[in-house]
Design an enzyme around this catalytic site. Sequence first.
Site, short mmCIF file in Angstrom:
data_model
loop_
_atom_site.label_atom_id
_atom_site.label_comp_id
_atom_site.label_asym_id
_atom_site.label_seq_id
_atom_site.Cartn_x
_atom_site.Cartn_y
_atom_site.Cartn_z
N HIS A 96 0.84 -1.21 0.00
CA HIS A 96 0.00 0.00 0.00
C HIS A 96 0.88 1.26 0.00
O HIS A 96 0.64 2.20 -0.77
CB HIS A 96 -0.93 -0.04 1.23
CG HIS A 96 -1.74 1.21 1.42
ND1 HIS A 96 -3.07 1.28 1.06
CD2 HIS A 96 -1.41 2.42 1.93
CE1 HIS A 96 -3.52 2.50 1.35
NE2 HIS A 96 -2.54 3.20 1.89
N GLU A 97 1.90 1.29 0.84
CA GLU A 97 2.78 2.46 0.92
C GLU A 97 3.57 2.62 -0.38
O GLU A 97 3.79 3.74 -0.85
CB GLU A 97 3.73 2.37 2.12
CG GLU A 97 3.03 2.31 3.49
CD GLU A 97 2.10 3.48 3.77
OE1 GLU A 97 2.29 4.57 3.20
OE2 GLU A 97 1.14 3.30 4.57
N HIS B 187 1.44 4.38 -2.85
CA HIS B 187 1.42 5.83 -2.64
C HIS B 187 2.56 6.49 -3.43
O HIS B 187 2.36 7.51 -4.10
CB HIS B 187 1.59 6.17 -1.15
CG HIS B 187 0.30 6.25 -0.39
ND1 HIS B 187 -0.64 7.23 -0.61
CD2 HIS B 187 -0.21 5.47 0.59
CE1 HIS B 187 -1.67 7.05 0.19
NE2 HIS B 187 -1.45 5.97 0.94
N GLU C 242 -6.71 6.47 -0.86
CA GLU C 242 -6.49 5.29 -0.01
C GLU C 242 -7.05 4.03 -0.70
O GLU C 242 -6.42 2.98 -0.69
CB GLU C 242 -7.13 5.48 1.36
CG GLU C 242 -6.43 6.51 2.24
CD GLU C 242 -4.92 6.28 2.33
OE1 GLU C 242 -4.51 5.15 2.65
OE2 GLU C 242 -4.16 7.23 2.06
ZN LIG Z 1 -2.48 5.15 2.54
#
Ligand SMILES: [Zn+2]
Length: 239
Positions: free
Chosen positions: A71-72, A75, A102
Amino acid sequence: MNLRPKVIALAQGYRKAHAPLTPERLAGGIGASLSYSKLPEGKFGALVPEQNHILVDQDSPPKRQRFTLAHEVMHVLIQQDDDLLSDLHEAYEGQELEKELEALCNLGAAEMLLPGEVVDAALAKKGQSPRLIPELAELHQVSEEVVIIALAERGPTPSIVLMAGSKPLRVYFSAKHPRIQGRVSRGAGFRRNDPLVIAFETGLPQKTKTALPNHAVLYSLEAYPKGGRVYAVYKELQN
Ligand SMILES: [Zn+2]
């Protein structure tokens, strides 16, 4: 303009370039360093952009840590993609933008760790069943969050997919098909006679029409209890 296929393509490209996606390779692909530490309650990961460093919650299970890390990484990949970023800012603002970002990072993370083709094949074989959540998680050694995101995204009928647990029962994690409006927040509770509570307490799968916490509309629910959790698919009712 559709952001989702672009995010999935980014994730596929990353998987192909850096497989096998061990934690070190996941972070290394964007040149980031990685450490595990205690994070504030309810936070599983964080990005320190100035240091190109990713922090992951030390107390999460390893599969959840890997999902957080992916997930990071998403980003960063989205941040580096000018086209995608400008599309995102054109379509959303404020809190909606935050939520959408998100959700897109979750979508990409899920695709990195569990290829869409695998999920499509399971859906074609077994249908949009909550049983697929623990099954695919075990089979492909990914966290249940990853499967929940993929099922919500790829299921043929728009749906909300979630897992719940604890006493009183509360939502641990949920994801929704882009066409469905309402979201279910983490920690949301259920009425005492809710079919999900019944599934949890009796250990018996449930199939019925029901509403979600704080939702007015009815869905076709299938709930599957296993190992102290309930897995659920709330499908949009077809007229
Ligand atoms: Zn996030």
